[in-house]
Design an enzyme around this catalytic site. Sequence first.
Site, PDB file in Angstrom:
ATOM      1  N   VAL A   9       0.872  -1.172   0.000  1.00 37.12           N
ATOM      2  CA  VAL A   9       0.000   0.000   0.000  1.00 37.12           C
ATOM      3  C   VAL A   9       0.904   1.214   0.000  1.00 37.12           C
ATOM      4  O   VAL A   9       2.003   1.199   0.549  1.00 37.12           O
ATOM      5  CB  VAL A   9      -0.954   0.010   1.210  1.00 37.12           C
ATOM      6  CG1 VAL A   9      -1.995  -1.080   1.078  1.00 37.12           C
ATOM      7  CG2 VAL A   9      -0.197  -0.153   2.511  1.00 37.12           C
ATOM      8  N   SER A  10       0.439   2.307  -0.613  1.00 39.85           N
ATOM      9  CA  SER A  10       1.330   3.420  -0.890  1.00 39.85           C
ATOM     10  C   SER A  10       1.608   4.312   0.300  1.00 39.85           C
ATOM     11  O   SER A  10       2.485   5.150   0.249  1.00 39.85           O
ATOM     12  CB  SER A  10       0.751   4.273  -2.031  1.00 39.85           C
ATOM     13  OG  SER A  10      -0.525   4.756  -1.682  1.00 39.85           O
ATOM     14  N   SER A  11       0.874   4.161   1.386  1.00 43.50           N
ATOM     15  CA  SER A  11       1.150   4.971   2.562  1.00 43.50           C
ATOM     16  C   SER A  11       0.668   4.247   3.798  1.00 43.50           C
ATOM     17  O   SER A  11      -0.069   3.258   3.723  1.00 43.50           O
ATOM     18  CB  SER A  11       0.471   6.343   2.466  1.00 43.50           C
ATOM     19  OG  SER A  11      -0.921   6.201   2.611  1.00 43.50           O
ATOM     20  N   GLN A  14      -3.254   3.871   4.221  1.00 47.05           N
ATOM     21  CA  GLN A  14      -4.085   2.992   3.425  1.00 47.05           C
ATOM     22  C   GLN A  14      -4.248   1.641   4.104  1.00 47.05           C
ATOM     23  O   GLN A  14      -3.371   1.169   4.814  1.00 47.05           O
ATOM     24  CB  GLN A  14      -3.500   2.811   2.024  1.00 47.05           C
ATOM     25  CG  GLN A  14      -3.615   4.055   1.164  1.00 47.05           C
ATOM     26  CD  GLN A  14      -3.196   3.794  -0.260  1.00 47.05           C
ATOM     27  OE1 GLN A  14      -2.579   2.781  -0.559  1.00 47.05           O
ATOM     28  NE2 GLN A  14      -3.531   4.707  -1.153  1.00 47.05           N
TER      29      GLN A  14
END
Length: 210
Positions: A9-11, A14
């Site tokens: 997940v990008s951060s 998330q």
Amino acid sequence: MATYGYVRVSSLDQNEDRQLRGLRERGVAPGNIFVDKQSGKDFERPAYKRLKKRLREGDILYIPSIDRLGRNYVEIQEQWRLLTKQIKVEVAVLDMPLLDTSREKNLMGTFIADLVLQILSFVAESERNSIRERQAQGIAAARARGVHLGRRPKPLPKNFLPLVDAWRQGKLKGSEAARRCCMPLATFRYRADKLQGEENGREQQKGRKL
């Protein structure tokens, strides 16, 4: 033969539950699921690096979608080649059944998987480029309308204007004026110059009206 899963997940904000659920439905043991919570700007990711060390020829790796492998066409191709050609594991992409090297072992199956991969990775990169372009256009349009973007600057302290006047008249050093305003010297000078520019702009508008 072992079965693994990889989630990114990008951060940290998330939620990876949806991706994890898909891997569990394929029978991947929790101890064999590797999760990275950071952007895909590079592949110096701890979980992904640990996963590659664990993988052996003949293992199966499940990933939720093809963009988990990279941020652009070239990176996705490189990682696919590393996994399937060098480490020689089977890769199955959950949201694209055609990208499953464990199904068809013949030459036609390999050809179809490689062809679909090239198309999907190209489409994924094109979509990201389009999103960035639309974002840039939206930002430019908002600025043209005078919409403020980003965090608003902190309000100026009450003693700011007298200290700026004293500094410009040479009665006070910039470092001392900044200290009294409780801000770095560079910030003090930037806010002073910006304020001066706004005042000049207002004076010019008054002159045109007259």
